[in-house]
Design a protein around this motif. Structure first.
Motif, PDB file in Angstrom:
ATOM      1  N   PHE A 141       0.795  -1.232   0.000  1.00  0.00           N
ATOM      2  CA  PHE A 141       0.000   0.000   0.000  1.00  0.00           C
ATOM      3  C   PHE A 141       0.824   1.277   0.000  1.00  0.00           C
ATOM      4  O   PHE A 141       0.302   2.344   0.286  1.00  0.00           O
ATOM      5  CB  PHE A 141      -1.000  -0.029   1.164  1.00  0.00           C
ATOM      6  N   ARG A 142       2.122   1.174  -0.364  1.00  0.00           N
ATOM      7  CA  ARG A 142       2.902   2.412  -0.399  1.00  0.00           C
ATOM      8  C   ARG A 142       2.468   3.258  -1.593  1.00  0.00           C
ATOM      9  O   ARG A 142       1.998   2.718  -2.601  1.00  0.00           O
ATOM     10  CB  ARG A 142       4.403   2.114  -0.429  1.00  0.00           C
ATOM     11  N   PHE A 143       2.607   4.557  -1.439  1.00  0.00           N
ATOM     12  CA  PHE A 143       2.199   5.462  -2.522  1.00  0.00           C
ATOM     13  C   PHE A 143       2.965   6.771  -2.424  1.00  0.00           C
ATOM     14  O   PHE A 143       3.576   7.063  -1.404  1.00  0.00           O
ATOM     15  CB  PHE A 143       0.682   5.740  -2.454  1.00  0.00           C
ATOM     16  N   THR A 144       2.955   7.539  -3.521  1.00  0.00           N
ATOM     17  CA  THR A 144       3.538   8.884  -3.495  1.00  0.00           C
ATOM     18  C   THR A 144       2.469   9.885  -3.906  1.00  0.00           C
ATOM     19  O   THR A 144       1.529   9.546  -4.633  1.00  0.00           O
ATOM     20  CB  THR A 144       4.731   9.009  -4.460  1.00  0.00           C
ATOM     21  N   VAL A 145       2.635  11.094  -3.425  1.00  0.00           N
ATOM     22  CA  VAL A 145       1.623  12.104  -3.678  1.00  0.00           C
ATOM     23  C   VAL A 145       2.311  13.437  -3.951  1.00  0.00           C
ATOM     24  O   VAL A 145       3.396  13.702  -3.452  1.00  0.00           O
ATOM     25  CB  VAL A 145       0.638  12.142  -2.467  1.00  0.00           C
ATOM     26  N   GLU A 146       1.685  14.228  -4.836  1.00  0.00           N
ATOM     27  CA  GLU A 146       2.216  15.564  -5.139  1.00  0.00           C
ATOM     28  C   GLU A 146       1.142  16.591  -4.865  1.00  0.00           C
ATOM     29  O   GLU A 146      -0.040  16.302  -5.001  1.00  0.00           O
ATOM     30  CB  GLU A 146       2.583  15.654  -6.631  1.00  0.00           C
ATOM     31  N   GLU A 147       1.569  17.804  -4.527  1.00  0.00           N
ATOM     32  CA  GLU A 147       0.597  18.857  -4.274  1.00  0.00           C
ATOM     33  C   GLU A 147       0.150  19.454  -5.624  1.00  0.00           C
ATOM     34  O   GLU A 147       0.977  19.769  -6.466  1.00  0.00           O
ATOM     35  CB  GLU A 147       1.264  19.906  -3.390  1.00  0.00           C
ATOM     36  N   SER A 148      -1.152  19.539  -5.846  1.00  0.00           N
ATOM     37  CA  SER A 148      -1.648  20.217  -7.046  1.00  0.00           C
ATOM     38  C   SER A 148      -2.537  21.366  -6.573  1.00  0.00           C
ATOM     39  O   SER A 148      -2.787  21.497  -5.373  1.00  0.00           O
ATOM     40  CB  SER A 148      -2.470  19.263  -7.916  1.00  0.00           C
ATOM     41  N   SER A 149      -3.023  22.165  -7.517  1.00  0.00           N
ATOM     42  CA  SER A 149      -3.850  23.292  -7.056  1.00  0.00           C
ATOM     43  C   SER A 149      -5.179  22.814  -6.471  1.00  0.00           C
ATOM     44  O   SER A 149      -5.833  23.540  -5.744  1.00  0.00           O
ATOM     45  CB  SER A 149      -4.071  24.294  -8.187  1.00  0.00           C
ATOM     46  N   TRP A 150      -5.559  21.577  -6.770  1.00  0.00           N
ATOM     47  CA  TRP A 150      -6.782  21.025  -6.181  1.00  0.00           C
ATOM     48  C   TRP A 150      -6.475  20.183  -4.946  1.00  0.00           C
ATOM     49  O   TRP A 150      -7.324  19.424  -4.484  1.00  0.00           O
ATOM     50  CB  TRP A 150      -7.526  20.184  -7.212  1.00  0.00           C
ATOM     51  N   GLY A 151      -5.262  20.247  -4.431  1.00  0.00           N
ATOM     52  CA  GLY A 151      -4.895  19.447  -3.262  1.00  0.00           C
ATOM     53  C   GLY A 151      -4.029  18.278  -3.676  1.00  0.00           C
ATOM     54  O   GLY A 151      -3.567  18.211  -4.818  1.00  0.00           O
ATOM     55  N   PRO A 152      -3.812  17.317  -2.743  1.00  0.00           N
ATOM     56  CA  PRO A 152      -2.913  16.209  -3.052  1.00  0.00           C
ATOM     57  C   PRO A 152      -3.383  15.363  -4.234  1.00  0.00           C
ATOM     58  O   PRO A 152      -4.580  15.113  -4.393  1.00  0.00           O
ATOM     59  CB  PRO A 152      -2.889  15.386  -1.762  1.00  0.00           C
ATOM     60  N   TYR A 153      -2.415  14.951  -5.063  1.00  0.00           N
ATOM     61  CA  TYR A 153      -2.683  14.159  -6.267  1.00  0.00           C
ATOM     62  C   TYR A 153      -1.813  12.915  -6.182  1.00  0.00           C
ATOM     63  O   TYR A 153      -0.598  13.012  -5.977  1.00  0.00           O
ATOM     64  CB  TYR A 153      -2.331  15.023  -7.488  1.00  0.00           C
ATOM     65  N   ILE A 154      -2.395  11.730  -6.343  1.00  0.00           N
ATOM     66  CA  ILE A 154      -1.648  10.478  -6.214  1.00  0.00           C
ATOM     67  C   ILE A 154      -0.847  10.233  -7.493  1.00  0.00           C
ATOM     68  O   ILE A 154      -1.424  10.156  -8.579  1.00  0.00           O
ATOM     69  CB  ILE A 154      -2.603   9.278  -5.965  1.00  0.00           C
ATOM     70  N   THR A 155       0.473  10.118  -7.337  1.00  0.00           N
ATOM     71  CA  THR A 155       1.302   9.927  -8.526  1.00  0.00           C
ATOM     72  C   THR A 155       1.749   8.476  -8.703  1.00  0.00           C
ATOM     73  O   THR A 155       1.998   8.036  -9.822  1.00  0.00           O
ATOM     74  CB  THR A 155       2.558  10.821  -8.470  1.00  0.00           C
ATOM     75  N   SER A 156       1.908   7.729  -7.602  1.00  0.00           N
ATOM     76  CA  SER A 156       2.263   6.319  -7.753  1.00  0.00           C
ATOM     77  C   SER A 156       1.712   5.492  -6.597  1.00  0.00           C
ATOM     78  O   SER A 156       1.486   6.023  -5.496  1.00  0.00           O
ATOM     79  CB  SER A 156       3.789   6.149  -7.832  1.00  0.00           C
ATOM     80  N   VAL A 157       1.458   4.227  -6.866  1.00  0.00           N
ATOM     81  CA  VAL A 157       1.053   3.273  -5.830  1.00  0.00           C
ATOM     82  C   VAL A 157       1.859   2.005  -6.098  1.00  0.00           C
ATOM     83  O   VAL A 157       2.028   1.632  -7.273  1.00  0.00           O
ATOM     84  CB  VAL A 157      -0.466   2.973  -5.882  1.00  0.00           C
ATOM     85  N   GLN A 158       2.357   1.399  -5.025  1.00  0.00           N
ATOM     86  CA  GLN A 158       3.219   0.195  -5.159  1.00  0.00           C
ATOM     87  C   GLN A 158       4.386   0.448  -6.103  1.00  0.00           C
ATOM     88  O   GLN A 158       4.844  -0.449  -6.800  1.00  0.00           O
ATOM     89  CB  GLN A 158       2.398  -0.967  -5.728  1.00  0.00           C
ATOM     90  N   GLY A 159       4.816   1.692  -6.210  1.00  0.00           N
ATOM     91  CA  GLY A 159       5.946   2.017  -7.081  1.00  0.00           C
ATOM     92  C   GLY A 159       5.574   2.196  -8.548  1.00  0.00           C
ATOM     93  O   GLY A 159       6.406   2.583  -9.354  1.00  0.00           O
ATOM     94  N   LEU A 160       4.314   1.962  -8.878  1.00  0.00           N
ATOM     95  CA  LEU A 160       3.874   2.115 -10.280  1.00  0.00           C
ATOM     96  C   LEU A 160       3.438   3.567 -10.506  1.00  0.00           C
ATOM     97  O   LEU A 160       2.493   4.054  -9.878  1.00  0.00           O
ATOM     98  CB  LEU A 160       2.713   1.145 -10.534  1.00  0.00           C
ATOM     99  N   LYS A 161       4.155   4.225 -11.425  1.00  0.00           N
ATOM    100  CA  LYS A 161       4.001   5.681 -11.565  1.00  0.00           C
ATOM    101  C   LYS A 161       3.100   6.077 -12.729  1.00  0.00           C
ATOM    102  O   LYS A 161       3.249   5.550 -13.834  1.00  0.00           O
ATOM    103  CB  LYS A 161       5.393   6.272 -11.830  1.00  0.00           C
ATOM    104  N   ALA A 162       2.201   7.027 -12.495  1.00  0.00           N
ATOM    105  CA  ALA A 162       1.365   7.572 -13.569  1.00  0.00           C
ATOM    106  C   ALA A 162       2.253   8.282 -14.581  1.00  0.00           C
ATOM    107  O   ALA A 162       3.243   8.894 -14.200  1.00  0.00           O
ATOM    108  CB  ALA A 162       0.373   8.568 -12.977  1.00  0.00           C
ATOM    109  N   ASN A 163       1.896   8.171 -15.852  1.00  0.00           N
ATOM    110  CA  ASN A 163       2.721   8.767 -16.895  1.00  0.00           C
ATOM    111  C   ASN A 163       1.842   9.471 -17.930  1.00  0.00           C
ATOM    112  O   ASN A 163       0.992   8.861 -18.561  1.00  0.00           O
ATOM    113  CB  ASN A 163       3.541   7.646 -17.557  1.00  0.00           C
ATOM    114  N   ASN A 164       2.096  10.769 -18.052  1.00  0.00           N
ATOM    115  CA  ASN A 164       1.292  11.584 -18.953  1.00  0.00           C
ATOM    116  C   ASN A 164       1.356  11.113 -20.402  1.00  0.00           C
ATOM    117  O   ASN A 164       0.339  11.066 -21.091  1.00  0.00           O
ATOM    118  CB  ASN A 164       1.812  13.013 -18.898  1.00  0.00           C
ATOM    119  N   ASN A 165       2.559  10.789 -20.857  1.00  0.00           N
ATOM    120  CA  ASN A 165       2.704  10.394 -22.255  1.00  0.00           C
ATOM    121  C   ASN A 165       1.953   9.110 -22.569  1.00  0.00           C
ATOM    122  O   ASN A 165       1.502   8.900 -23.689  1.00  0.00           O
ATOM    123  CB  ASN A 165       4.182  10.250 -22.624  1.00  0.00           C
ATOM    124  N   ASP A 166       1.830   8.229 -21.562  1.00  0.00           N
ATOM    125  CA  ASP A 166       1.069   6.986 -21.767  1.00  0.00           C
ATOM    126  C   ASP A 166      -0.403   7.167 -21.401  1.00  0.00           C
ATOM    127  O   ASP A 166      -1.189   6.222 -21.457  1.00  0.00           O
ATOM    128  CB  ASP A 166       1.611   5.857 -20.881  1.00  0.00           C
TER     129      ASP A 166
END
Ligand code: CBY
Length: 429
Positions: free
Chosen positions: A369-394
């Motif tokens: 259940f590990r995850f990373t989060v970034e601050e966006s103008s709408w509040g925290p945004y989840i960028t990865s879970v279990q080390g799997l990272k969201a990717n804009n180009n994909d």
């Protein structure tokens, strides 16, 4: 004789009975300004408005004519610090918003735009977005909402752009107006505003062909926006409604009056405001201009800043906080879905938000259940879970769901309920 005298009176009476949707302008009347007070309180409360939201909030306050010197100063300082410390990290849309906010009406901070070459920075960032589309299957660095903000700011602040390029990019069939097959009202609305600016500035003699394309695009986008109108009058959801209203205000020649009951939309928004729906500054900032009949096309660097006395008299009461009756625990079910599903039950305090659930799950099992989060103008945004990272180009992201349905709030705002089934799902848009 008597009868013919009465005719005009009857006519007048009938006219006054015509439903309000037929009125040209749909905006809150001065007597109803108090209904907007919760929005204003949220926006000027320093506790909430930080960093990247500042330009959205400043823009909105200036557009509607709210002048609170201390608030303005604080917002301007935040914006300027942001530019100085991380100008190259700012996305194109963030730069666009900064230009729009600092440049709205004649004020001394306008200088900052020119001293820091923000308009040419924006030109470069916009071209980088377009180049990325060339290299990555038509996907920009950010998204079409931001590309629309870029074109709007370049158009209003005399930056360079090519009408031909705009006409090509903003074709309504472009996949970037859609997330997982669903038309994004926020994106479409912002595009209509940008296209309207470009259309108004274009010259028939030289740009005629492209202006015609732009008109067609607008017409089709307006149709798509109106087809997202819900029974209660909201367009898309409550968070996209303000921008959709702005788009409809500037394109009234593209739809019939009976296609949109603006008053109904306004009434539903008031109801939502009274229920505390716009409790984060950016949500308040994005809905407010439309409610007083303003649009981002009213941004004018050459007109004097005005102060609306009806907004600036009483000191607003602070908004009521979300509070929990008792610090009791609730139990929720939480899953992470990639190919298979990893689930757990966690106990969190009553009144917790989605992010608290994710934190509690991580405490139980860091690997899964590990995850990373970034601050966006709408509040925290989840960028990865279990080390799997969201990717804009994909076009991959971590989608939030409750009971299998996508949420319309982020992890920092969505308040969870006892017994709820929550999920983060590896998805493509
Ligand atoms: N702003 C932006 O660049 C954002 C543009 C926007 C269209 C935005 C909505 C609209 C707005 N008014 O600001 C947007 N979201 C985008 C583009 C995206 C995509 C982000 C990646 C990219 N290509 O730029 C993406 C991945 C499709 C996306 N939003 C995801 C999500 C989910 C976030 C989950 C997570 N990983 O943390 C989420 C929570 C949906 C879900 N169920 O998973 C989500 N977005 C939501 C709910 C929202 C709304 C926020 C409402 C709220 N109260 O929190 C939104 C207003 C917004 C922000 N997204 Co997106 C849309 C809505 O509901 N009307 C410009 C910049 C300068 O600030």
């Amino acid at each position: 004789m008597r009868q013919s005298h009465q005719l005009p009176l009857v006519g007048l009476l009938l006219f006054s009975l015509i439903p309000s949707q037929l009125c040209e302008i749909c905006e809150v009347s001065k007597e109803n300004y108090f209904r907007l007070q919760p929005l204003i309180s949220t926006m000027i409360s320093s506790k909430y408005t930080r960093g990247i939201q500042a330009s959205n909030v400043l823009l909105s306050l200036r557009l509607v004519g709210i002048q609170k010197q201390d608030t303005e100063q604080r917002l301007i300082q935040q914006i300027e610090e942001n530019v100085k410390s991380r100008s190259s990290d700012l996305t194109s849309g963030q730069v666009a918003l900064i230009i729009l906010a600092l440049g709205e009406c004649q004020n001394p901070d306008e200088r900052f735009i020119y001293d820091n070459n923000l308009v040419s920075q924006l030109e470069t960032k916009f071209q980088a977005e377009v180049e990325n589309m060339g290299a990555h299957n038509c996907t920009p660095l950010t998204n079409y909402y931001q590309l629309s903000l870029d074109v709007l700011a370049l158009c209003l602040f005399n930056g360079n752009y090519s009408i031909r390029q705009v006409a090509e990019l903003f074709n309504p069939e472009n996949k970037n107006y859609y997330f997982s097959g669903q038309f994004s009202v926020d994106t479409g609305a912002m595009a209509v505003l940008a296209l309207t600016c470009v259309e108004r500035k274009g010259q028939i003699e030289t740009d005629g062909e492209y202006l015609n394309h732009i008109k067609k695009h607008k017409k089709s986008l307006v149709k798509k926006i109106l087809s997202e109108k819900k029974e209660n009058g909201l367009i898309g959801n409550k968070f996209s409604t303000g921008e959709a209203m702005q788009a409809l205000f500037v394109s009234s020649e593209y739809y019939n009056k009976n296609e949109w009951n603006c008053q109904q939309t306004l009434d539903t928004v008031f109801k939502e405001i009274s229920q505390g729906a716009f409790s984060i500054p950016i949500a308040a900032a994005q809905i407010l201009p439309a409610l007083v009949g303003k649009t981002y096309l009213d941004i004018n660097k050459d007109s004097p800043c005005v102060s609306d006395p009806d907004f600036n008299s009483p000191t607003p009461k602070p908004t009521s906080e979300r509070y929990t009756n008792s610090p009791s625990n609730i139990l929720v079910h939480y899953s992470v879905k990639i190919n298979r599903t990893y689930s757990t039950n966690v106990a969190v305090l009553n009144g917790s938000v989605f992010l608290n659930v994710m934190e509690a799950a991580r405490e139980k099992n860091e690997t899964i259940f590990r995850f990373t989060v970034e601050e966006s103008s709408w509040g925290p945004y989840i960028t990865s879970v279990q080390g799997l990272k969201a990717n804009n180009n994909d076009r991959t992201y971590w989608q939030l769901l409750s009971e299998g349905k996508p949420l319309s709030q982020g992890v920092g705002s969505y308040v969870v309920h006892d017994g709820e089934n929550l999920e983060v799902r590896w998805s493509t848009y």
